[in-house]
Design a protein around this motif. Structure first.
Motif, PDB file in Angstrom:
ATOM      1  N   LEU A   1      -9.040   8.904   0.041  1.00  0.00           N
ATOM      2  CA  LEU A   1     -10.987  10.350  -0.407  1.00  0.00           C
ATOM      3  C   LEU A   1     -10.648  11.624   0.760  1.00  0.00           C
ATOM      4  CD1 LEU A   1     -13.777   7.733  -0.377  1.00  0.00           C
ATOM      5  CD2 LEU A   1     -12.903   8.688  -1.776  1.00  0.00           C
ATOM      6  N   GLY A   2      -8.740  11.763   1.504  1.00  0.00           N
ATOM      7  CA  GLY A   2      -9.659  13.110   2.490  1.00  0.00           C
ATOM      8  C   GLY A   2      -9.852  14.302   1.614  1.00  0.00           C
ATOM      9  N   VAL A   3     -10.503  15.525   1.635  1.00  0.00           N
ATOM     10  CA  VAL A   3      -9.720  16.464   1.068  1.00  0.00           C
ATOM     11  C   VAL A   3      -9.057  17.381   1.867  1.00  0.00           C
ATOM     12  CG1 VAL A   3     -10.433  18.215   0.700  1.00  0.00           C
ATOM     13  CG2 VAL A   3     -12.519  16.527   1.086  1.00  0.00           C
ATOM     14  N   ARG A   4      -7.806  16.606   0.155  1.00  0.00           N
ATOM     15  CA  ARG A   4      -6.193  17.639   0.465  1.00  0.00           C
ATOM     16  C   ARG A   4      -5.550  17.855  -0.430  1.00  0.00           C
ATOM     17  NH1 ARG A   4      -3.277  13.806  -0.121  1.00  0.00           N
ATOM     18  NH2 ARG A   4      -2.883  12.003   1.609  1.00  0.00           N
ATOM     19  N   PRO A   5      -4.699  18.528  -0.796  1.00  0.00           N
ATOM     20  CA  PRO A   5      -4.621  18.211  -2.436  1.00  0.00           C
ATOM     21  C   PRO A   5      -3.372  17.202  -2.218  1.00  0.00           C
ATOM     22  CG  PRO A   5      -3.297  20.382  -1.360  1.00  0.00           C
ATOM     23  CD  PRO A   5      -4.147  20.101   0.292  1.00  0.00           C
ATOM     24  N   ALA A   6      -3.032  16.244  -3.287  1.00  0.00           N
ATOM     25  CA  ALA A   6      -3.473  15.387  -3.777  1.00  0.00           C
ATOM     26  C   ALA A   6      -1.288  14.937  -3.302  1.00  0.00           C
ATOM     27  CB  ALA A   6      -3.382  14.550  -4.968  1.00  0.00           C
TER      28      ALA A   6
ATOM     29  N   ALA B   1      -8.426  11.528  -6.450  1.00  0.00           N
ATOM     30  CA  ALA B   1      -8.971  11.981  -6.251  1.00  0.00           C
ATOM     31  C   ALA B   1      -9.560  12.469  -6.697  1.00  0.00           C
ATOM     32  CB  ALA B   1      -7.942  12.627  -4.933  1.00  0.00           C
ATOM     33  N   VAL B   2      -8.913  12.906  -7.776  1.00  0.00           N
ATOM     34  CA  VAL B   2      -9.556  13.642  -9.260  1.00  0.00           C
ATOM     35  C   VAL B   2     -10.999  13.522  -9.753  1.00  0.00           C
ATOM     36  CG1 VAL B   2      -8.917  12.039 -11.254  1.00  0.00           C
ATOM     37  CG2 VAL B   2      -9.542  14.618 -11.325  1.00  0.00           C
ATOM     38  N   LEU B   3     -11.687  12.525  -9.364  1.00  0.00           N
ATOM     39  CA  LEU B   3     -13.015  11.760  -9.767  1.00  0.00           C
ATOM     40  C   LEU B   3     -14.020  11.889  -8.265  1.00  0.00           C
ATOM     41  CD1 LEU B   3     -12.144   7.997 -10.542  1.00  0.00           C
ATOM     42  CD2 LEU B   3     -12.449   9.621 -12.050  1.00  0.00           C
ATOM     43  N   HIS B   4     -13.009  12.191  -7.191  1.00  0.00           N
ATOM     44  CA  HIS B   4     -14.074  12.984  -6.373  1.00  0.00           C
ATOM     45  C   HIS B   4     -14.018  14.436  -5.987  1.00  0.00           C
ATOM     46  CE1 HIS B   4     -14.319   8.716  -5.085  1.00  0.00           C
ATOM     47  NE2 HIS B   4     -13.252   8.584  -5.700  1.00  0.00           N
ATOM     48  N   TYR B   5     -13.527  15.429  -6.246  1.00  0.00           N
ATOM     49  CA  TYR B   5     -12.970  16.453  -6.307  1.00  0.00           C
ATOM     50  C   TYR B   5     -12.397  17.217  -7.240  1.00  0.00           C
ATOM     51  CZ  TYR B   5     -13.159  13.551  -1.627  1.00  0.00           C
ATOM     52  OH  TYR B   5     -13.320  13.573  -0.307  1.00  0.00           O
ATOM     53  N   ALA B   6     -12.162  16.763  -8.051  1.00  0.00           N
ATOM     54  CA  ALA B   6     -12.312  17.485  -9.576  1.00  0.00           C
ATOM     55  C   ALA B   6     -11.114  18.282  -9.191  1.00  0.00           C
ATOM     56  CB  ALA B   6     -12.707  18.664  -9.502  1.00  0.00           C
ATOM     57  N   GLN B   7      -9.979  17.909  -8.373  1.00  0.00           N
ATOM     58  CA  GLN B   7      -8.505  18.180  -8.611  1.00  0.00           C
ATOM     59  C   GLN B   7      -7.840  18.186 -10.054  1.00  0.00           C
ATOM     60  OE1 GLN B   7      -5.586  17.746  -6.142  1.00  0.00           O
ATOM     61  NE2 GLN B   7      -4.380  19.488  -6.015  1.00  0.00           N
ATOM     62  N   GLU B   8      -8.250  18.848 -10.860  1.00  0.00           N
ATOM     63  CA  GLU B   8      -7.861  18.914 -12.367  1.00  0.00           C
ATOM     64  C   GLU B   8      -7.536  20.494 -13.602  1.00  0.00           C
ATOM     65  OE1 GLU B   8      -8.591  17.959 -16.844  1.00  0.00           O
ATOM     66  OE2 GLU B   8      -9.178  19.525 -15.479  1.00  0.00           O
TER      67      GLU B   8
ATOM     68  N   MET C   1      -3.592  17.688 -15.851  1.00  0.00           N
ATOM     69  CA  MET C   1      -2.956  17.308 -15.101  1.00  0.00           C
ATOM     70  C   MET C   1      -3.916  16.647 -13.831  1.00  0.00           C
ATOM     71  SD  MET C   1      -0.873  19.633 -12.645  1.00  0.00           S
ATOM     72  CE  MET C   1       0.830  20.060 -13.751  1.00  0.00           C
ATOM     73  N   PHE C   2      -3.451  15.929 -13.429  1.00  0.00           N
ATOM     74  CA  PHE C   2      -4.565  15.733 -12.494  1.00  0.00           C
ATOM     75  C   PHE C   2      -4.434  14.914 -10.458  1.00  0.00           C
ATOM     76  CE2 PHE C   2      -5.016  11.062 -13.003  1.00  0.00           C
ATOM     77  CZ  PHE C   2      -4.642  11.132 -14.498  1.00  0.00           C
ATOM     78  N   ALA C   3      -5.598  14.878 -10.228  1.00  0.00           N
ATOM     79  CA  ALA C   3      -4.772  14.612  -8.381  1.00  0.00           C
ATOM     80  C   ALA C   3      -5.350  12.394  -9.475  1.00  0.00           C
ATOM     81  CB  ALA C   3      -5.743  14.974  -7.695  1.00  0.00           C
ATOM     82  N   SER C   4      -3.913  12.043  -9.037  1.00  0.00           N
ATOM     83  CA  SER C   4      -4.400  10.520  -9.329  1.00  0.00           C
ATOM     84  C   SER C   4      -3.825   9.926  -8.091  1.00  0.00           C
ATOM     85  CB  SER C   4      -3.577   9.907 -10.499  1.00  0.00           C
ATOM     86  OG  SER C   4      -1.885  10.517 -10.153  1.00  0.00           O
ATOM     87  N   GLU C   5      -4.256  10.146  -6.877  1.00  0.00           N
ATOM     88  CA  GLU C   5      -3.944   9.821  -5.636  1.00  0.00           C
ATOM     89  C   GLU C   5      -5.062   9.041  -4.772  1.00  0.00           C
ATOM     90  OE1 GLU C   5      -2.765  12.215  -1.962  1.00  0.00           O
ATOM     91  OE2 GLU C   5      -2.560   9.752  -0.936  1.00  0.00           O
ATOM     92  N   ALA C   6      -4.808   7.569  -4.619  1.00  0.00           N
ATOM     93  CA  ALA C   6      -6.150   7.181  -3.945  1.00  0.00           C
ATOM     94  C   ALA C   6      -6.255   7.133  -2.653  1.00  0.00           C
ATOM     95  CB  ALA C   6      -5.649   5.470  -4.519  1.00  0.00           C
TER      96      ALA C   6
END
Ligand SMILES: *Cc1c(COP(=O)(O)O)cnc(C)c1O
Length: 368
Positions: free
Chosen positions: A158-163, A69-76, A151-156
């Protein structure tokens, strides 16, 4: 008081540490953010389970799904700190509880899980202990080991929600003097097209997205012969906020040092708060309030404002020489080198951090 850490970072030493001779070559001239120590800290958070899998392992590439998710939505989010080796060989860091608290605030804003202050500190202790040889001697200059927790969203997914899976990582990079060959004032470009952050946005969080948003302005600054951009408030485009990664202070002839008050879109720097606290002892009067661009321009022209400087962990204090906008510019500090006040503040902070002056405020925490 702080509690004991709930995470134990299990150390697996790499067998192929960099040889001492090679490491010493790097430590003699480390630059900034280019070379990394032998190890890194990792921990993984899973929804419903919390933090676990805490370890110190060889520094190296991370395995990440392209769908992370971090690579798409920048949750970092990230932090920046330094470790200093004092004369007796002990290693210290500066106000880490402030970084831990900010990390928690940033995590909250980016919908990332909180990490306890003690676990955050434990990761610093564990990595610095493992890579102790990478901490440069800080007793003379200003060399340090730069610490970068993130710290970053590493969950694989593509839905938009907190990882539901998040990775914490800490890497370390030896840092020399930010300015090789003395303090060199930077020139600032006033960005009129781009804002770094807006009301209700993420400006007060230390997140990568803010930096991504600042880069186009940085290019614009370069096109106008400037080193960095200074951002204005996004509503009126009238008040000074900060640089892409540093807070800013103006120095007045009468001894006031003024920095923009925190508005929610300004990042609260640890260096900024420390300077506000140190000011009185240096016979300066600190002030936090709105500063219009007009005030800076006219004050610099009239000589009312004698210096300006930017501040942050990486460069400590950076004098500003020129302020440039679309149809004009003004000198806002002495030519060639930093002003007296900026230099004095810089030295005072460094003296505390490196153990050359007494730490009367309990700002230092021993790591090793
Ligand atoms: C990190 C940062 C600063 C400086 O903060 P320090 O805690 O002093 O290092 C200032 N502005 C921004 C946008 C930052 O990301």
């Amino acid at each position: 008081m702080s509690q004991s850490p709930s995470l134990a970072f299990e150390v697996t030493e790499r067998p192929d540490r960099l040889a001492e001779a090679e490491r010493n070559v790097i430590l003699a001239n480390p630059g900034f953010g280019q070379k990394f120590s032998d190890h890194m800290a990792l921990a993984v958070w899973r929804k419903g389970e919390g933090w676990g899998d805490a370890r110190i392992t060889a520094y190296g590439p991370l395995q990440l799904e392209p769908s992370a998710a971090v690579l798409h939505y920048a949750q970092e989010i990230f932090e920046g700190m330094k470790a200093y080796k004092h004369a007796d060989g002990s290693v210290w860091t500066f106000r880490p509880e402030a970084n831990a608290a900010r990390f928690a605030r940033s995590a909250h804003r980016l919908a990332l899980p909180a990490m306890e202050e003690e676990d955050f500190l434990e990761s610093l202790r564990a990595l610095v202990k493992t890579d102790l040889d990478w901490v440069p001697d800080s007793t003379t200059g200003e060399a340090s080991l730069y610490l970068r927790p993130f710290m970053f969203a590493s969950e694989a997914f593509l839905g938009v929600r907190p990882a539901a899976e998040v990775t914490y990582c800490l890497i370390a990079s030896p840092a020399g003097s930010y300015f090789s060959g003395g303090l060199k004032p930077v020139s600032l470009w006033i960005s009129e097209h781009y804002s770094r952050a807006g009301i209700g946005g993420t400006g007060a969080a230390k997140c990568g997205g803010n930096y991504a948003a600042s880069l186009a302005a940085q290019i614009e600054a370069g096109e106008h012969g400037c080193d960095q951009s200074v951002f204005l408030d996004s509503v009126e485009q009238k008040y000074i906020e900060e640089l892409g990664g540093m807070n800013v202070f103006l120095v007045y002839k009468d001894g006031r040092i003024v920095t923009p008050e925190l508005t929610g879109s300004i990042l609260e720097g640890v260096t900024r708060s420390s300077i506000l606290e140190l000011a009185k002892e240096l016979d300066l009067t600190p002030e936090e309030r709105r500063i219009s661009l007009e005030e800076w321009r006219t004050g610099a022209e009239s000589g009312e404002i004698t210096e300006a400087f930017a501040c942050g962990t990486a460069a400590v204090v950076t004098p500003v020489g020129r302020l440039v906008w679309t149809d004009g510019e003004v000198r806002t500090g002495p030519e060639g080198e930093g002003g007296e006040v900026a230099t004095k503040i810089r030295e005072s902070l460094l003296d505390i951090q490196t153990g050359r002056a007494e730490d009367t405020r309990g700002w230092l925490t021993r790591l090793v």
